[in-house]
Structure formats: C-alpha cells, structure tokens
Design an enzyme around this catalytic site. Structure first.
Site, PDB file in Angstrom:
ATOM      1  N   GLY A 189       8.780  -2.096 -23.321  1.00 43.21           N
ATOM      2  CA  GLY A 189       8.990  -3.119 -22.306  1.00 43.21           C
ATOM      3  C   GLY A 189      10.143  -4.033 -22.637  1.00 43.21           C
TER       4      GLY A 189
ATOM      5  N   PRO B  54       2.521  -2.278 -27.433  1.00 39.99           N
ATOM      6  CA  PRO B  54       2.543  -2.763 -26.048  1.00 39.99           C
ATOM      7  C   PRO B  54       3.853  -3.425 -25.650  1.00 39.99           C
ATOM      8  CG  PRO B  54       1.245  -4.235 -27.421  1.00 39.99           C
ATOM      9  CD  PRO B  54       1.595  -3.059 -28.286  1.00 39.99           C
TER      10      PRO B  54
ATOM     11  N   LYS C 286       6.413   2.536 -17.480  1.00 41.24           N
ATOM     12  CA  LYS C 286       5.788   2.308 -18.776  1.00 41.24           C
ATOM     13  C   LYS C 286       4.357   1.838 -18.557  1.00 41.24           C
ATOM     14  CE  LYS C 286       5.187  -1.071 -21.526  1.00 41.24           C
ATOM     15  NZ  LYS C 286       3.920  -0.658 -22.172  1.00 41.24           N
TER      16      LYS C 286
ATOM     17  N   GLU D 275       3.623  -9.556 -10.408  1.00 36.48           N
ATOM     18  CA  GLU D 275       2.275  -9.778  -9.861  1.00 36.48           C
ATOM     19  C   GLU D 275       1.393 -10.121 -11.037  1.00 36.48           C
ATOM     20  OE1 GLU D 275      -1.369  -9.456  -9.289  1.00 36.48           O
ATOM     21  OE2 GLU D 275      -1.064  -7.312  -8.970  1.00 36.48           O
TER      22      GLU D 275
ATOM     23  N   CYS E  54      -7.135  -8.858 -10.959  1.00 36.45           N
ATOM     24  CA  CYS E  54      -6.395 -10.108 -10.792  1.00 36.45           C
ATOM     25  C   CYS E  54      -6.798 -10.840  -9.526  1.00 36.45           C
ATOM     26  CB  CYS E  54      -4.892  -9.828 -10.796  1.00 36.45           C
ATOM     27  SG  CYS E  54      -4.393  -8.590  -9.586  1.00 36.45           S
TER      28      CYS E  54
ATOM     29  N   GLU F 160      -7.721 -17.506 -16.705  1.00 41.16           N
ATOM     30  CA  GLU F 160      -8.156 -16.188 -16.272  1.00 41.16           C
ATOM     31  C   GLU F 160      -8.877 -15.481 -17.418  1.00 41.16           C
ATOM     32  OE1 GLU F 160      -6.254 -12.639 -13.651  1.00 41.16           O
ATOM     33  OE2 GLU F 160      -5.146 -13.188 -15.449  1.00 41.16           O
TER      34      GLU F 160
END
Length: 489
Positions: A220, A216, A182, A258, A291, A392
C-alpha cells in the site's frame, strides 16, 4: 475447513508465485486453522505490477476502447456468476461469514451490484457540449471530454472483500483505468479470484493486477507514494485513510476514501410496533463488522426502560442462535481474526470502565470453537461522550443512548466525527424525513427504506470519507475532465 489452493499473484497477465516463492498462512476465522497459503509479494513484485499497469494504460487502447472493456467486464461478471460456489466457499471460510451474510452482502449483493454498474455504464456521458462563445473578435466552440484518470491502486478491507473489490475494480475498469488490487492480508482469496478469472476472460496483460502480502502496509505504501499511480481508492479505517492522504500529497495523488462510521439509529416514541423496532436493532449481522452498521441506538428517554427490557429479552433469545456454520438462518459467526477479537474485547472492557452497564454479552467464547468468537454485546446507560459511543469498534457491540426530544436526537446523532449511514423510524413520515434531512450522513434509512444499492452512490460525510462508490457517480470518480476550445474553420 477445506484447504484452498495457493493464492498466487496476478501481474501483467500472468498468475505466478511471489519472488522467491514466499508465502504466508491464510487463517480461517471459524477454527483459527490454516486454510491455505497466499503469495507474499515483495517490493519487486509490487514494482512489476505498477510498471505493468502503467504500460497497459499508456500504450494500449484500453482507456479509449469503450466497447472492448465493457465486453470484458461483462465476461468477467459471467465467470463470477459461474463460479458462485467458489465465492461462497471463500466468503464462508476465509471471511468467516455466516450463511445469512453470504446470501446477502457477501456474494449475492456483490454480483447484483456489479450488474447494476454495467447497467449504468451506457448512461455515462463521455462528452459535453458547452456551446459557442463570442470573445476577442472570434467565436470559440467549447467541449468537455471525460477520460480515464490512469493507473488506480485499490486497497481493500477484509469485512466484505468480494463486494468492495468488485466496486473498485469494476468501476475503475469501466472508466478505462488500469488497476492494481491489493486485498487485505486476511482475505487474499477474495482478491486473487479477480486475477484468476480475468486471465480466463482474456483481459489484456497489465490491465488488472492483484498483489497479496502478509505485511499490511508495504504494498500500500508503494502504491500511495509512486508517481506512476494516479489514484488511490481505499476502504478501511479513518486513521489509515488520513495516512494515505498525507502520503499521497507528495505526488498530488487523487484519493477516494470510504472510511469508518459510528452511525445512529433513531427510534421515535410514535414508532409503530416499537418493541419490534428496538428488538431488530441488535447488532449481530456479520458480527457487526461493517462500516455502515448502526452501532448507536437512540431511544426516547420516556421509553428507555422499556427499550432496555426489550433488548435484554432479545439478546437472551438470540444467545443460542449465533456461531453456527451450517445454519441458513445464522447471521453472526466469528470475527475475522484473533487481533480483531482482542480489539473488540478491549472496547468491552473500556465500556465497563467508563461506567456503562453491560446489558448483554461481552465475553470471549472459546466454547464455541477454536476460532475468533465474541458474544453479541449491548451497553446501556451510555452517554455520547464515552469512547464506546464515539469510536468505531467494528464488532457486535451496540450502545444505547436516551434522548429527550427530536432536537436532542439530532444533536446526539450529529455529535460524531463520522457520517456514513443511519436510520430514523416514526409513525409520522414527514417527521422522520425532516429529522433524516438534518442528520449529517451520506446515507440514511427512513422507516426501513433501503438507501444502499449498486445503482446508487454510497459514501460519507466528515471523517467517513471522500467521494462516492457505486452507480454512475462511482465510475465518474475515476475520470478526468478535459475542456477543449476550438475555432471552427
């Protein structure tokens, strides 16, 4: 910008539209224009993909026929290499990658790392002999066998989609799993090409399925909660990774994550060519959308003013060198979407409000074009407690923090919820290595060394993730261990 053909779903060996022919617009970051349509999968489409993957794993020889699947993965790689021009077009127009990024991580590194996985495959151990043990008056022979875990749901990001898709799809397929990929809604073509070329390569129906959707979350969520899916591999934000862990707990699903990073680059006072090291730290490659980028620059307090002057001059010199679609030396283009551009600008405004000094950039740049452009940005006078130093940003925003001595540099680097990458530079290699060994991070560069490659395991500490990608360790993430004890006749 070119118009791409409609990106279709790949389910049970068939390229097809979504239920009802539903599509959504694929927007190009350089212009903000529609560059194509992508199939907008329904819940029924996702259900069909899960059922196909489950059937292919349970009723075919895919999990056990090592030679067959290696040959097909190799054929798929050959087709990707033959279609390099298509990959480049996708990376440039859909991802918004400048040519420097295309020729490195986006396409070239994808293909090279894929080859590294195939080179690692023959080194995998599928059995391990634990020898004999005498107990209870008889002898038992003990043996471990390593088997594919089952159906894998691979949920991937938009920043380096071809590279991350290859990591997950190829590792899982080599392990003997079946896969539902996906891709992120922003980069459907980078996922759909896996289905198109898998069909051309002759993959058995259901072994690899590709689902695209504008929503989105819907697909999932279905993958994460469905008991027929045995493992979720996800690359993306830490917040979504935590959500996946919570949702997957109900079916005791294995999760392989990750996640984010806020990595530190430490430049010590004895670094040879200190000015070059500082200047090279500007965060511009692929607009900071990585990342593993080092978005915190730590420099000695004794040389802090010198570092600021170097950075100011470097950013000024770079101010006309970014945002050029056809420049082979351009390392920074737009960010992926309007939403991401606005998010980054929000952090810039936050940094000013927190009291940091905006040394360079910070502005949206509509004069660069109709796409999603924000300037390379640098904050100084930052302390590590500020949100711009802790969170981040995922954009071209560098924060510069002074440190007193080695212990202070280590403390600041480790004062983060993340631990994905980092770097240390010094004229004294042993000094740099000693510092590197004390940084709580999954990968770290010392004096410019490269710790990230397709044959090496990659992953993070703390809230930067669980598990390792790439190399033998990356394939092993998709295996179960079965212990057999038997009495010889």
């Amino acid at each position: 910008m070119p118009m791409f053909p409609e990106a279709k779903l790949f389910i049970d060996g068939v390229l097809r539209p979504a239920e009802g022919g539903k599509t959504y617009d694929n927007i190009g970051p350089w212009t903000g224009d529609v560059i194509g349509k992508a199939a907008d999968a329904s819940a029924a489409d996702v259900e069909a993909a899960i059922a196909a993957a489950r059937r292919a794993f349970d009723t075919t020889d895919w999990p056990t026929n090592h030679e067959k699947r290696f040959a097909l993965v190799k054929k798929l790689h050959e087709l990707f290499v033959a279609n390099t021009d298509r990959l480049v077009a996708i990376a440039r127009n859909e991802v918004g990658a400048p040519l420097v990024a295309v020729n490195r991580a986006q396409v070239a590194n994808c293909l090279d790392s894929w080859k590294a996985l195939m080179d690692a495959y023959p080194k995998l151990n599928w059995e391990k002999d634990y020898g004999a043990k005498q107990a209870y008056g008889f002898t038992t022979q003990r043996q471990a066998v390593y088997e594919a875990i089952g159906v894998v749901g691979a949920i991937t990001p938009w920043n380096f989609p071809l590279y991350v898709n290859a990591e997950k799809v190829v590792s899982a397929l080599l392990a003997g799993c079946t896969v539902i990929l996906k891709p992120a809604p922003d980069t459907p073509l980078a996922g759909v090409i896996f289905g198109e070329l898998a069909q051309e390569a002759g993959f058995p129906p259901g072994v690899l399925n590709v689902i695209t959707a504008a929503d989105p979350a819907m697909a999932g969520e279905m993958l994460v909660t469905d008991p027929r899916v045995d493992l979720i591999t996800f690359t993306g934000s830490t917040a979504i990774g935590k959500h996946i862990m919570r949702q997957g707990a109900e079916t005791m699903k294995r999760v392989f994550l990750e996640l984010g990073g806020k990595s530190a680059s430490i430049i010590l006072e004895d670094t040879p060519n200190f000015a070059q090291a500082v200047a090279s730290s500007i965060l511009v490659f692929h607009a900071g959308q990585g990342c593993a980028v080092t978005s915190r620059l730590l420099v000695p307090k004794a040389r802090y003013e010198e570092a600021k002057a170097i950075l100011k001059a470097t950013y000024e010199a770079y101010s006309t060198k970014w945002g050029h679609f056809d420049d082979p030396a351009c390392a920074m283009g737009p960010v992926v979407s309007k939403k991401q551009m606005e998010r980054i600008k929000g952090y810039v405004d936050l940094g000013v409000k927190e009291g940091a000094t905006l040394l360079a950039g910070g502005n949206l740049r509509p004069d660069m074009g109709t796409g999603w452009f924000i300037e390379p940005t640098c904050f100084v006078d930052v302390n590590n407690k500020m949100r711009i130093a802790q969170e981040e940003i995922f954009g071209p925003v560098l924060v510069v923090i002074p440190f007193e001595d080695d212990e202070d540099a280590i403390r600041i680097a480790n004062d983060s919820p993340y631990g994905l990458s980092g770097s240390v530079q010094s004229g004294d290699l042993n000094r740099a290595l000693n510092i590197a060994k004390r940084i709580r991070t999954g990968t770290i560069s010392v004096n410019g060394g490269l710790p990230i490659s397709g044959e090496l395991p990659f992953g993070g500490y703390k809230q930067s993730g669980i598990g390792r990608a790439w190399g033998i360790e990356g394939i092993e993430e998709y295996l179960e261990t079965k212990l057999i004890g038997y009495r010889a006749a």
